[in-house]
Design an enzyme around this catalytic site. Structure first.
Site, mmCIF file in Angstrom:
data_model
loop_
_atom_site.group_PDB
_atom_site.id
_atom_site.type_symbol
_atom_site.label_atom_id
_atom_site.label_comp_id
_atom_site.label_asym_id
_atom_site.label_seq_id
_atom_site.Cartn_x
_atom_site.Cartn_y
_atom_site.Cartn_z
ATOM 1 N N LEU A 189 0.931 -1.132 -0.065
ATOM 2 C CA LEU A 189 0.046 0.126 0.080
ATOM 3 C C LEU A 189 0.916 1.134 0.141
ATOM 4 C CD1 LEU A 189 -3.055 -0.884 2.302
ATOM 5 C CD2 LEU A 189 -3.060 -0.919 0.071
ATOM 6 N N GLY A 190 2.194 1.099 0.078
ATOM 7 C CA GLY A 190 2.912 2.168 -0.045
ATOM 8 C C GLY A 190 3.904 2.557 -0.921
ATOM 9 N N HIS B 146 -1.297 -8.600 0.060
ATOM 10 C CA HIS B 146 -0.798 -7.642 -1.208
ATOM 11 C C HIS B 146 -1.718 -7.548 -2.281
ATOM 12 C CE1 HIS B 146 2.485 -7.600 1.288
ATOM 13 N NE2 HIS B 146 3.364 -8.574 0.554
ATOM 14 N N LYS C 38 6.606 -18.126 -7.579
ATOM 15 C CA LYS C 38 8.135 -17.890 -7.195
ATOM 16 C C LYS C 38 9.028 -18.829 -8.252
ATOM 17 C CE LYS C 38 8.475 -16.872 -2.233
ATOM 18 N NZ LYS C 38 9.332 -15.627 -2.514
ATOM 19 N N LYS D 46 8.314 -9.399 -11.744
ATOM 20 C CA LYS D 46 7.395 -8.201 -11.990
ATOM 21 C C LYS D 46 6.043 -8.245 -11.242
ATOM 22 C CE LYS D 46 4.930 -9.739 -16.291
ATOM 23 N NZ LYS D 46 4.608 -9.613 -17.448
#
Length: 514
Positions: A213-214, A273, A359, A365
């Protein structure tokens, strides 16, 4: 809202370049104490301390600043300084350049304390240290602020929280606590943890950090969606056919096998996320930019998500995962997952949202890919080229671009795919994009909870995923093998096609090199 980028004030930038002490342009006044619990861990040395340092060098923290690292490890303050020094970059536009004066100035404010997490003695000493700092100039009228950052495993949150509440609260100003994910392993454990923390701290004191969120491009979603007129009439099921939110890493667990095996890719990446990103893509326009109004709309989206259809779930494990000595040979933990979520409301009814994470894949990306419906009346016979798409590349090399069908230059009337591209490394090459952690720590100091997860939001997200996770844990959903460096199980591409995604063959977006 966070700013597009945080840059040092001109006077401060000049100071950094000339190795002179910084000038203070702090967002708060008075005394600020930051306590990093778990100071000897990787998170603290690689993310937390560098984020605090960056805020300090940019003038966002007051000069009356005290930073305490606390953990069980036996080390001195000087050893902590040595540990974190290599992660402090005084000039991020030129990482090879350091201002030793600024780093020395910052480290002079950092001390280390050793102590247990489950006994009173260490917290009593910590409180005495902070209290001495707050009263050292005998200025009883100045405001004081205390921030506790839990760079700790969630298993010790309850006992650490109880000790902080008992011994370390601020009698003259605010106390705020940042806790790191994961917030439980399912609905039951998450609610138990929330209840324990909620009994000790108010919702206004508690900041559940999700560093996604940052991120600059995630924060850009609100402005992009609600400040641009041309997006508003097309951002719905009538025009959008398919949405993908994709997380890819081109490496495996690499030393984190024991930790990762306890959680798996859905708990580690998707449930927190990617679901946070989905909320910002799908939410309705909030009443205002008030943190509570924004979080209200995110909760409404999650409440509209239908139960997950197991027939539209693909999970996999890369070959060689169980060779990690910290992972059981019989592990059925997924390292890859792709699943379709459906949002049952007027805007999104019938539009599949594919959330995919893995993974040891073919690329590194994170991106949002919004695919639009076919253009009716295809007089140029260009449907075979692919559909229009709006793509937001969250990392690496932040970018927004629109895939369009255009005329190929030349004498023939031939259609090709190209893009309108705003790549940040080209458009904002002189701007330093802030790290997610420094933005979120600054938001905590400001008391802005917009980019933090609220308790009811966390609960609804776990309600969506817990039934699926229990089925996976019980081995009731097939775990498909895939080769390292591949796109993942082929069944994931089949799921994309099954849910209506049209892949553009032969088209590859290339980030500008400069």
């Amino acid at each position: 809202m966070g700013t597009t980028a945080v840059m040092a004030p001109p006077a401060l930038q000049k100071n950094l370049e000339s190795d002179q002490p910084r000038q203070v342009t702090s967002v708060i006044t008075g005394y600020l104490s930051i306590v990093v619990l778990g100071a000897s861990g990787d998170l603290a040395k690689k993310k937390t301390f560098p984020a605090i340092f960056n805020l300090y060098t940019q003038g966002f923290l007051p000069d009356e600043l005290k930073i305490i690292g606390y953990s069980r490890s036996k080390m001195t303050t000087e050893e902590l300084h040595t540990t974190i020094r290599g992660y402090l970059k005084a000039d991020r536009q030129d990482p090879t350049k350091k201002s030793e004066d600024v780093i020395h100035q910052f480290l002079s404010k950092v001390t280390y304390m050793q102590g247990a997490y489950d006994t009173d003695e260490g917290y009593i000493r910590m409180n005495e240290e902070v209290s001495r700092f707050e009263l050292e100039k005998d200025d009883k009228d100045s405001s004081t602020h205390r921030l506790y950052y839990f760079a700790l495993p969630p298993s010790v949150y309850p006992e650490v929280s109880e000790k902080v509440r008992k011994h370390c609260m601020n009698p003259r100003g605010w106390t705020r606590v940042i806790v790191e994910k994961p917030f439980g392993k399912d609905l039951e454990s998450s609610e138990a943890l929330s209840s324990e923390l909620g009994a000790l701290f108010t919702e206004e004191q508690l900041y559940r950090i999700d560093h996604y969120l940052g991120k600059e491009m995630v924060q850009n979603l609100l402005i992009m969606r609600f400040a641009n007129r041309f997006f508003q009439p097309i951002w719905n099921r009538d025009n959008i056919a398919h949405v993908q939110i994709v997380f890819k890493e081109d490496f495996g667990t690499e030393g984190r096998g024991g930790y990762f095996d306890e959680y798996g890719i859905i708990r580690d990446i998707i449930q927190n996320h990617l679901v946070q990103v989905l909320c910002l893509v799908a939410m309705e326009k909030p009443v205002s930019l008030s943190p509570e109004h924004i979080r209200d709309e995110k909760v409404k989206v999650l409440q509209c998500v239908e139960p997950i259809n197991e027939e539209q779930v693909v999970i996999g494990q890369y070959e060689g995962y169980t060779d990690d000595p910290t992972v059981a040979k019989s592990s059925n933990t997924p390292t890859f997952a792709s699943l379709a979520l459906r949002i049952n409301n007027e805007r999104w009814d019938g539009v599949p949202f594919i959330v995919k994470a893995g993974k040891a894949l073919d690329a590194k990306k994170v991106e949002i890919r919004v695919q639009f419906r076919d253009t009716p009346g295809d007089i140029f016979n260009c449907k075979k080229l692919g559909r229009n798409e709006f793509v937001m590349r969250l990392q690496p090399k932040e970018a927004m671009y629109m895939k369009l069908t255009v005329k190929e230059p030349g004498l023939d009337m031939k259609a090709i795919q190209s893009e309108l591209d705003m790549s940040y490394n080209q458009r904002y090459e002189e701007v330093v994009i802030p790290e997610a952690y420094e933005r979120l720590i600054l938001d905590t100091i400001r008391g802005d909870q917009q980019h933090f997860v609220r308790r009811d939001e966390l609960r609804v997200a776990w309600e969506i995923f817990t039934p699926l996770l229990h089925r996976i844990d019980a081995g009731k959903i097939p775990l498909l093998p895939y080769k390292q460096g591949s796109r993942g199980p082929r069944e994931a591409d089949e799921l994309n096609a099954q849910t209506g995604y049209v892949r553009s063959e032969g088209y590859i977006w290339k980030s500008p090199t400069n």
